[in-house]
Design an enzyme around this catalytic site. Structure first.
Site, PDB file in Angstrom:
ATOM      1  N   HIS A   1     -24.354  28.203 -26.461  1.00 29.57           N
ATOM      2  CA  HIS A   1     -25.552  27.403 -26.197  1.00 29.57           C
ATOM      3  C   HIS A   1     -26.349  27.910 -24.991  1.00 29.57           C
ATOM      4  O   HIS A   1     -26.736  27.114 -24.137  1.00 29.57           O
ATOM      5  CB  HIS A   1     -25.163  25.937 -25.946  1.00 29.57           C
TER       6      HIS A   1
HETATM    7  C1  LIG Z   1     -21.986  31.134 -33.473  1.00 31.12           C
HETATM    8  C2  LIG Z   1     -22.918  30.028 -33.066  1.00 31.12           C
HETATM    9  C3  LIG Z   1     -22.557  28.702 -33.315  1.00 31.12           C
HETATM   10  C4  LIG Z   1     -23.417  27.669 -32.929  1.00 31.12           C
HETATM   11  N1  LIG Z   1     -23.135  26.389 -33.320  1.00 31.12           N
HETATM   12  C5  LIG Z   1     -24.058  25.410 -33.131  1.00 31.12           C
HETATM   13  C6  LIG Z   1     -23.885  24.120 -33.704  1.00 31.12           C
HETATM   14  O1  LIG Z   1     -22.901  23.850 -34.402  1.00 31.12           O
HETATM   15  N2  LIG Z   1     -24.857  23.198 -33.479  1.00 31.12           N
HETATM   16  C7  LIG Z   1     -25.956  23.456 -32.712  1.00 31.12           C
HETATM   17  O2  LIG Z   1     -26.778  22.565 -32.510  1.00 31.12           O
HETATM   18  N3  LIG Z   1     -26.143  24.672 -32.161  1.00 31.12           N
HETATM   19  C8  LIG Z   1     -25.245  25.661 -32.388  1.00 31.12           C
HETATM   20  N4  LIG Z   1     -25.482  26.918 -31.900  1.00 31.12           N
HETATM   21  C9  LIG Z   1     -26.669  27.134 -31.048  1.00 31.12           C
HETATM   22  C10 LIG Z   1     -28.011  27.105 -31.796  1.00 31.12           C
HETATM   23  O3  LIG Z   1     -27.889  27.681 -33.079  1.00 31.12           O
HETATM   24  C11 LIG Z   1     -29.059  27.815 -30.938  1.00 31.12           C
HETATM   25  O4  LIG Z   1     -29.183  27.140 -29.716  1.00 31.12           O
HETATM   26  C12 LIG Z   1     -30.443  27.876 -31.591  1.00 31.12           C
HETATM   27  O5  LIG Z   1     -30.359  28.389 -32.888  1.00 31.12           O
HETATM   28  C13 LIG Z   1     -31.361  28.738 -30.729  1.00 31.12           C
HETATM   29  O6  LIG Z   1     -32.607  28.853 -31.350  1.00 31.12           O
HETATM   30  P1  LIG Z   1     -33.721  29.843 -30.781  1.00 31.12           P
HETATM   31  O7  LIG Z   1     -34.929  29.601 -31.612  1.00 31.12           O
HETATM   32  O8  LIG Z   1     -33.809  29.695 -29.326  1.00 31.12           O
HETATM   33  O9  LIG Z   1     -33.143  31.311 -31.034  1.00 31.12           O
HETATM   34  P2  LIG Z   1     -32.559  31.973 -32.346  1.00 31.12           P
HETATM   35  O10 LIG Z   1     -32.334  30.956 -33.407  1.00 31.12           O
HETATM   36  O11 LIG Z   1     -31.402  32.794 -31.935  1.00 31.12           O
HETATM   37  O12 LIG Z   1     -33.746  32.890 -32.877  1.00 31.12           O
HETATM   38  C14 LIG Z   1     -34.214  34.051 -32.263  1.00 31.12           C
HETATM   39  C15 LIG Z   1     -34.749  34.967 -33.357  1.00 31.12           C
HETATM   40  O13 LIG Z   1     -35.536  35.968 -32.772  1.00 31.12           O
HETATM   41  C16 LIG Z   1     -35.197  37.227 -33.326  1.00 31.12           C
HETATM   42  N5  LIG Z   1     -35.509  38.243 -32.321  1.00 31.12           N
HETATM   43  C17 LIG Z   1     -34.964  38.361 -31.102  1.00 31.12           C
HETATM   44  N6  LIG Z   1     -35.508  39.401 -30.439  1.00 31.12           N
HETATM   45  C18 LIG Z   1     -36.442  39.931 -31.260  1.00 31.12           C
HETATM   46  C19 LIG Z   1     -37.343  41.024 -31.133  1.00 31.12           C
HETATM   47  N7  LIG Z   1     -37.404  41.766 -30.015  1.00 31.12           N
HETATM   48  N8  LIG Z   1     -38.160  41.295 -32.168  1.00 31.12           N
HETATM   49  C20 LIG Z   1     -38.118  40.543 -33.310  1.00 31.12           C
HETATM   50  N9  LIG Z   1     -37.266  39.508 -33.478  1.00 31.12           N
HETATM   51  C21 LIG Z   1     -36.443  39.197 -32.460  1.00 31.12           C
HETATM   52  C22 LIG Z   1     -33.712  37.093 -33.603  1.00 31.12           C
HETATM   53  O14 LIG Z   1     -33.246  38.059 -34.510  1.00 31.12           O
HETATM   54  C23 LIG Z   1     -33.631  35.674 -34.108  1.00 31.12           C
HETATM   55  O15 LIG Z   1     -33.857  35.587 -35.497  1.00 31.12           O
HETATM   56  C24 LIG Z   1     -24.638  27.972 -32.254  1.00 31.12           C
HETATM   57  C25 LIG Z   1     -24.993  29.299 -32.010  1.00 31.12           C
HETATM   58  C26 LIG Z   1     -24.164  30.325 -32.415  1.00 31.12           C
HETATM   59  C27 LIG Z   1     -24.585  31.750 -32.173  1.00 31.12           C
END
Ligand SMILES: Cc1cc2nc3c(=O)[nH]c(=O)nc-3n(C[C@H](O)[C@H](O)[C@H](O)COP(=O)(O)OP(=O)(O)OC[C@H]3O[C@@H](n4cnc5c(N)ncnc54)[C@H](O)[C@@H]3O)c2cc1C
Length: 539
Positions: free
Chosen positions: A473
């Site tokens: 997280h």
């Molecule tokens: C293994 C795991 C288990 C988890 N379990 C839970 C759970 O059970 N419940 C819960 O609420 N949360 C859980 N989480 C946390 C939750 O999923 C994240 O906090 C949330 O998805 C973050 O969202 P975000 O939009 O910040 O980033 P992300 O969803 O990580 O999205 C970022 C996106 O940007 C893309 N990206 C990054 N850099 C670039 C670039 N330079 N160019 C183009 N694309 C790029 C990535 O490939 C990705 O698709 C878990 C996370 C993980 C990894």
């Protein structure tokens, strides 16, 4: 290539923005996603969590620096690199956070982010299988499912023992109050994962004004003077550029959004100089204030059969597989963390400060680098885990080189405050009390890890340092706030010091929320889309 908006990253927040900004057809939207399609069996199937956890074609697979708080261990940090981002590889637990978390955000100077302000966005996002009410939504794209009927009966032992320890039962962690123990709801529908891609992006991809480019790795934001005018990205072995008429919105997540800012000359002055990147806007807050939830787990041999007994033998796997294929139900359709809750480690605490996880199965005998959820330990066992809701330790991340493909240096600084050390020890003391309380005590044969020989505050803390790990997280590395010298974006998510550039993902959390971070990140995406549209005169 010219678009009104360019969104970098199709993760939990990016998918929401892609949908909402393209909804009325007035604006053209480009989404650049470094990963590929989410149309993969192990992404769609909840139990696939075990497979995607170490799958390089879907996962950035980061490793932190050796962390002094973890006895010098490195920590493995999976992050989704696929449409849906981390919501395509996460454990699907749906937790919004405590109402007071968002009031804290507001009180840090972020008008419009208090609980009353963000509740409508949580509700707008959601279709709850329980139906809508004051708290829950019933018309949103994100399906949140109560799958308690499929949960293992041992969860009841956990809940009843917690009640006997003085905790209350909470039928809805996402309703009036988070405190208490109960069963977790998951983001799933019809036995398939409900990622942000499935909820928001896939339906929007039919629109002619939305372009989604996979395998497109953004390497730099391009500026005219101080105004973001586009994005440079790597695609099919070439360096390409896309122009944004209105705005660039970074949704790369808590590790990659600060990376892209630093690569683009927005970050700590000294770090930029070290890597020969001309500073457009020096800001030490980019990559700082990293927060994460650290969890420690206690393992128990059980006197009665657990999920291990059901899923270990070949016929058990076959039955579970058949049930899934035929009915999209059973163990393969639900998550690993089934019960849990939020409690105060002592009554002086104004609100819950610790989170519990109960899982009626274990996989301690798994070889390193694997997470074989379909091959649990070959003996009856279960686990209890505990993590802090709002740790006070702060880490940081920074680029290692100007190469956009080089992974960031990640320094979590876990357990670097006395408060965190004390709370974690209080947490494992509670796990011990819980396991010694009927009806859980009735089924515990032994605690086999760490084992009861590990006792006393010092030994328990040392065990935490040796075994605790991230629950994935990370947040707050581009945190939101009014002070441009200690935060990265303002309350409208605009990057301080430049124009036409926003960040909208888990990196903007002023402080980490109490619980799992997917739901609040999706809320950030929802609210961000209203802010962007309002600034275009559309709301
Ligand atoms: C293994 C795991 C288990 C988890 N379990 C839970 C759970 O059970 N419940 C819960 O609420 N949360 C859980 N989480 C946390 C939750 O999923 C994240 O906090 C949330 O998805 C973050 O969202 P975000 O939009 O910040 O980033 P992300 O969803 O990580 O999205 C970022 C996106 O940007 C893309 N990206 C990054 N850099 C670039 C670039 N330079 N160019 C183009 N694309 C790029 C990535 O490939 C990705 O698709 C878990 C996370 C993980 C990894």
């Amino acid at each position: 290539m010219q678009f009104d908006f360019i969104i970098v990253g199709a993760g939990s927040a990016g998918c929401v923005l892609a949908n909402r900004l393209s909804a009325d057809g007035r604006f053209s939207v480009l989404v650049l996603e470094a990963g590929g399609s989410d149309r993969r069996f192990w992404v769609q199937t909840p139990i696939g969590y075990g497979k995607t956890f170490y799958e390089p074609s879907l996962n950035w697979m980061y490793t932190t620096e050796p962390d002094p708080g973890l006895g010098g261990r490195e920590s493995y940090w999976p992050r989704g690199k696929v449409l849906g981002g981390s919501s395509s590889i996460n454990a699907m637990v749906y937790i919004r956070g405590q109402h007071a978390d968002f009031d804290d955000w507001r009180d840090l100077g972020n008008a419009g982010w208090g609980w009353d302000d963000v509740l409508p966005y949580f509700r707008r996002a959601e279709t709850s299988s329980r139906g809508g009410d004051t708290w829950r939504g019933d018309g949103g794209p994100l399906w949140v499912n109560d799958v308690s009927a499929s949960y293992h009966p041992l969860n009841r032992h956990f809940i009843d023992a917690a009640l006997a320890c003085g905790l209350t039962e909470n039928p809805d962690f996402n309703g009036a109050d988070q405190e208490g123990v109960g069963l977790y709801e998951i983001t799933a529908r019809g036995g398939l994962r409900m990622s942000a891609a499935r909820a928001y992006l896939r339906p929007a991809m039919k629109r002619s004004n939305l372009t989604v480019l996979t395998g497109a790795h953004a390497s730099r934001v391009l500026f005219s003077q101080r105004r973001a005018r586009g994005v440079e990205f790597l695609h099919d072995g070439a360096i390409r550029q896309a122009d944004a008429r209105r705005e660039v919105i970074l949704c790369g997540g808590a590790i990659n959004s600060p990376q892209l800012l630093q690569l683009s000359g927005i970050g700590p002055g000294e770090l930029l100089r070290e890597h020969g990147i001309p500073a457009l806007h020096a800001n030490d807050a980019v990559g700082a204030h990293l927060q994460d939830h650290l969890c420690v787990t206690h393992y128990y041999r059980s006197r009665v059969p657990t999920l291990n007994n059901r899923l270990s033998p070949w016929w058990g796997k076959m039955l579970a597989g058949m049930q899934y294929v035929l009915f999209r139900s059973g163990q393969l359709s639900i998550g690993v963390n089934q019960a849990g809750g939020f409690f105060r480690s002592n009554p002086d605490r104004p609100r819950p400060n610790l989170q519990l996880y109960f899982c009626p199965m274990t996989y301690t005998k798994a070889p390193p680098g694997t997470r074989p959820l379909m091959r649990p330990d070959p003996f009856p066992a279960f686990l209890n885990g505990v993590s802090q809701c709002r740790p006070t330790s702060r880490g940081w991340l920074g680029i290692r080189s100007p190469d956009p493909l080089a992974p960031m240096k990640i320094a979590p600084n876990y357990l670097s405050t006395e408060e965190d050390q004390r709370e974690m020890v209080e947490g494992v003391r509670f796990l011990r009390r819980l396991a010694a309380t009927p009806p859980l005590a009735d089924i515990v044969e032994s605690e086999y890890e760490p084992g009861l020989a590990v006792d006393g505050d010092e030994a328990l803390l040392e065990d935490i340092r040796q075994r605790a790990d991230t629950v994935f997280h990370p947040t707050s590395t581009c945190r939101m706030g009014p002070d441009p010298s200690s935060t990265v974006v303002d309350e409208r998510l605009r990057v301080h010091g430049v124009e036409a550039l926003r960040v909208a993902d888990a990196s903007i959390f002023p402080t980490v929320t109490s619980g799992n971070t997917n739901a609040p990140t999706i809320m950030v995406g929802e609210k961000a889309s209203d802010l962007v549209l309002a600034d275009c005169g559309m709301k």
